[in-house]
Design a protein around this motif. Structure first.
Motif, PDB file in Angstrom:
ATOM      1  N   PHE A  41     -16.162  27.782 155.048  1.00 25.40           N
ATOM      2  CA  PHE A  41     -14.842  28.258 154.687  1.00 25.40           C
ATOM      3  C   PHE A  41     -14.842  29.765 154.573  1.00 25.40           C
ATOM      4  CE2 PHE A  41     -16.986  26.997 150.831  1.00 25.40           C
ATOM      5  CZ  PHE A  41     -16.778  28.042 149.962  1.00 25.40           C
ATOM      6  N   MET A  42     -13.657  30.313 154.700  1.00 25.37           N
ATOM      7  CA  MET A  42     -13.429  31.744 154.535  1.00 25.37           C
ATOM      8  C   MET A  42     -12.670  31.934 153.232  1.00 25.37           C
ATOM      9  SD  MET A  42     -14.509  33.317 157.395  1.00 25.37           S
ATOM     10  CE  MET A  42     -13.758  34.912 157.209  1.00 25.37           C
ATOM     11  N   ILE A  43     -13.037  32.975 152.521  1.00 26.15           N
ATOM     12  CA  ILE A  43     -12.270  33.366 151.346  1.00 26.15           C
ATOM     13  C   ILE A  43     -11.614  34.700 151.673  1.00 26.15           C
ATOM     14  CG2 ILE A  43     -12.315  33.998 148.910  1.00 26.15           C
ATOM     15  CD1 ILE A  43     -14.751  32.165 148.610  1.00 26.15           C
ATOM     16  N   PHE A  44     -10.292  34.693 151.650  1.00 25.04           N
ATOM     17  CA  PHE A  44      -9.509  35.890 151.955  1.00 25.04           C
ATOM     18  C   PHE A  44      -8.976  36.475 150.657  1.00 25.04           C
ATOM     19  CE2 PHE A  44      -9.312  33.243 155.681  1.00 25.04           C
ATOM     20  CZ  PHE A  44      -9.410  34.132 156.738  1.00 25.04           C
ATOM     21  N   GLU A  45      -9.069  37.780 150.532  1.00 25.29           N
ATOM     22  CA  GLU A  45      -8.449  38.453 149.399  1.00 25.29           C
ATOM     23  C   GLU A  45      -7.162  39.086 149.895  1.00 25.29           C
ATOM     24  OE1 GLU A  45      -9.458  41.315 145.650  1.00 25.29           O
ATOM     25  OE2 GLU A  45     -10.977  41.032 147.207  1.00 25.29           O
ATOM     26  N   VAL A  46      -6.059  38.690 149.291  1.00 29.58           N
ATOM     27  CA  VAL A  46      -4.743  39.173 149.697  1.00 29.58           C
ATOM     28  C   VAL A  46      -4.107  39.878 148.507  1.00 29.58           C
ATOM     29  CG1 VAL A  46      -2.471  38.490 150.554  1.00 29.58           C
ATOM     30  CG2 VAL A  46      -4.504  37.235 151.313  1.00 29.58           C
ATOM     31  N   LEU A  47      -3.733  41.140 148.724  1.00 31.65           N
ATOM     32  CA  LEU A  47      -3.073  41.930 147.689  1.00 31.65           C
ATOM     33  C   LEU A  47      -1.764  42.473 148.236  1.00 31.65           C
ATOM     34  CD1 LEU A  47      -6.135  43.945 146.365  1.00 31.65           C
ATOM     35  CD2 LEU A  47      -5.028  42.015 145.243  1.00 31.65           C
ATOM     36  N   LYS A  48      -0.678  42.190 147.533  1.00 30.39           N
ATOM     37  CA  LYS A  48       0.654  42.659 147.932  1.00 30.39           C
ATOM     38  C   LYS A  48       0.956  42.325 149.392  1.00 30.39           C
ATOM     39  CE  LYS A  48       0.654  46.317 144.536  1.00 30.39           C
ATOM     40  NZ  LYS A  48       0.711  47.754 144.287  1.00 30.39           N
ATOM     41  N   GLY A  49       0.578  41.101 149.793  1.00 28.40           N
ATOM     42  CA  GLY A  49       0.873  40.629 151.141  1.00 28.40           C
ATOM     43  C   GLY A  49      -0.040  41.159 152.229  1.00 28.40           C
ATOM     44  N   GLN A  50      -1.038  41.958 151.858  1.00 24.34           N
ATOM     45  CA  GLN A  50      -1.950  42.546 152.835  1.00 24.34           C
ATOM     46  C   GLN A  50      -3.349  41.963 152.676  1.00 24.34           C
ATOM     47  OE1 GLN A  50      -0.982  44.928 155.183  1.00 24.34           O
ATOM     48  NE2 GLN A  50       1.054  44.450 154.440  1.00 24.34           N
ATOM     49  N   LEU A  51      -3.991  41.667 153.792  1.00 19.25           N
ATOM     50  CA  LEU A  51      -5.362  41.177 153.789  1.00 19.25           C
ATOM     51  C   LEU A  51      -6.297  42.331 153.445  1.00 19.25           C
ATOM     52  CD1 LEU A  51      -7.316  38.845 154.361  1.00 19.25           C
ATOM     53  CD2 LEU A  51      -7.345  39.572 156.750  1.00 19.25           C
ATOM     54  N   LYS A  52      -7.048  42.181 152.358  1.00 24.18           N
ATOM     55  CA  LYS A  52      -7.928  43.260 151.891  1.00 24.18           C
ATOM     56  C   LYS A  52      -9.405  42.960 152.141  1.00 24.18           C
ATOM     57  CE  LYS A  52      -4.678  45.845 150.417  1.00 24.18           C
ATOM     58  NZ  LYS A  52      -4.359  47.090 151.064  1.00 24.18           N
ATOM     59  N   GLY A  53      -9.754  41.725 152.424  1.00 23.66           N
ATOM     60  CA  GLY A  53     -11.149  41.392 152.666  1.00 23.66           C
ATOM     61  C   GLY A  53     -11.314  39.913 152.921  1.00 23.66           C
ATOM     62  N   LYS A  54     -12.488  39.565 153.484  1.00 23.74           N
ATOM     63  CA  LYS A  54     -12.771  38.155 153.702  1.00 23.74           C
ATOM     64  C   LYS A  54     -14.270  37.936 153.643  1.00 23.74           C
ATOM     65  CE  LYS A  54     -12.518  38.490 158.730  1.00 23.74           C
ATOM     66  NZ  LYS A  54     -11.866  37.980 159.930  1.00 23.74           N
ATOM     67  N   LEU A  55     -14.643  36.713 153.318  1.00 25.47           N
ATOM     68  CA  LEU A  55     -16.032  36.326 153.158  1.00 25.47           C
ATOM     69  C   LEU A  55     -16.216  34.959 153.787  1.00 25.47           C
ATOM     70  CD1 LEU A  55     -18.845  36.590 151.683  1.00 25.47           C
ATOM     71  CD2 LEU A  55     -17.739  35.463 149.749  1.00 25.47           C
ATOM     72  N   LEU A  56     -17.199  34.814 154.680  1.00 30.52           N
ATOM     73  CA  LEU A  56     -17.515  33.516 155.273  1.00 30.52           C
ATOM     74  C   LEU A  56     -18.598  32.860 154.441  1.00 30.52           C
ATOM     75  CD1 LEU A  56     -17.308  31.399 157.555  1.00 30.52           C
ATOM     76  CD2 LEU A  56     -19.073  32.701 158.759  1.00 30.52           C
ATOM     77  N   VAL A  57     -18.369  31.610 154.059  1.00 35.86           N
ATOM     78  CA  VAL A  57     -19.325  30.861 153.247  1.00 35.86           C
ATOM     79  C   VAL A  57     -19.665  29.571 153.981  1.00 35.86           C
ATOM     80  CG1 VAL A  57     -19.744  29.761 151.027  1.00 35.86           C
ATOM     81  CG2 VAL A  57     -18.313  31.796 151.139  1.00 35.86           C
ATOM     82  N   ASN A  58     -20.954  29.263 154.064  1.00 36.16           N
ATOM     83  CA  ASN A  58     -21.422  28.046 154.714  1.00 36.16           C
ATOM     84  C   ASN A  58     -22.222  27.248 153.698  1.00 36.16           C
ATOM     85  OD1 ASN A  58     -22.630  26.066 156.250  1.00 36.16           O
ATOM     86  ND2 ASN A  58     -23.280  27.434 157.864  1.00 36.16           N
ATOM     87  N   VAL A  59     -21.714  26.091 153.303  1.00 38.58           N
ATOM     88  CA  VAL A  59     -22.434  25.242 152.348  1.00 38.58           C
ATOM     89  C   VAL A  59     -23.015  24.017 153.041  1.00 38.58           C
ATOM     90  CG1 VAL A  59     -21.270  26.032 150.267  1.00 38.58           C
ATOM     91  CG2 VAL A  59     -20.291  24.158 151.553  1.00 38.58           C
ATOM     92  N   SER A  60     -23.288  24.143 154.341  1.00 38.28           N
ATOM     93  CA  SER A  60     -23.838  23.017 155.094  1.00 38.28           C
ATOM     94  C   SER A  60     -25.319  22.810 154.835  1.00 38.28           C
ATOM     95  CB  SER A  60     -23.597  23.207 156.593  1.00 38.28           C
ATOM     96  OG  SER A  60     -24.282  24.343 157.054  1.00 38.28           O
ATOM     97  N   THR A  61     -25.969  23.766 154.168  1.00 37.77           N
ATOM     98  CA  THR A  61     -27.403  23.652 153.941  1.00 37.77           C
ATOM     99  C   THR A  61     -27.744  22.754 152.762  1.00 37.77           C
ATOM    100  OG1 THR A  61     -27.353  25.661 152.623  1.00 37.77           O
ATOM    101  CG2 THR A  61     -27.903  25.894 154.962  1.00 37.77           C
ATOM    102  N   GLY A  62     -26.783  22.277 152.062  1.00 35.85           N
ATOM    103  CA  GLY A  62     -27.038  21.372 150.949  1.00 35.85           C
ATOM    104  C   GLY A  62     -25.967  21.495 149.888  1.00 35.85           C
ATOM    105  N   GLY A  63     -25.887  20.512 149.056  1.00 34.07           N
ATOM    106  CA  GLY A  63     -24.944  20.542 147.950  1.00 34.07           C
ATOM    107  C   GLY A  63     -23.613  19.880 148.245  1.00 34.07           C
TER     108      GLY A  63
END
Length: 104
Positions: free
Chosen positions: A22-44
């Motif tokens: 999944f991607m986590i997007f940070e949105v401030l005042k309607g503008q995309l300020k950053g994103k982070l790709l997370v992969n939890v397929s390795t366990g859990g």
């Protein structure tokens, strides 16, 4: 606001299962300020998804199909879940920011 989206390439994954990316997007005042790709397929699995979203401060999860267990657990941490979605990740983020997607 932090918005998480389950992903397969540039589309929302049809099913929130294993593996989970999944991607986590940070949105401030309607503008995309950053994103982070997370992969939890390795366990859990689903528990890892819940843990990461909670600790990353996600407020919303946009996804395809999702189990009632995961949905209920996320809601315990005040993370809104909007499921049953299909399509381009960035289009859905924009639609959510405009108020066009609602929790069901």
């Amino acid at each position: 606001m932090k918005i998480a989206v389950t992903v397969e390439g540039n589309k929302v994954s049809e099913r929130c299962g294993k593996p989970i990316k999944f991607m986590i997007f940070e949105v401030l005042k309607g503008q995309l300020k950053g994103k982070l790709l997370v992969n939890v397929s390795t366990g859990g699995g689903q528990e890892a998804l819940i843990y990461v979203l909670k600790n990353e401060g996600a407020e919303v999860l946009l996804c395809g199909e999702i189990s009632e267990f995961v949905k209920t657990e996320l809601q315990k941490y005040d993370i809104k879940v909007i499921s049953g979605l299909r399509g381009n990740v960035h289009s859905l983020i924009r639609a959510y920011a405009k108020g066009a997607l609602k929790e069901v």
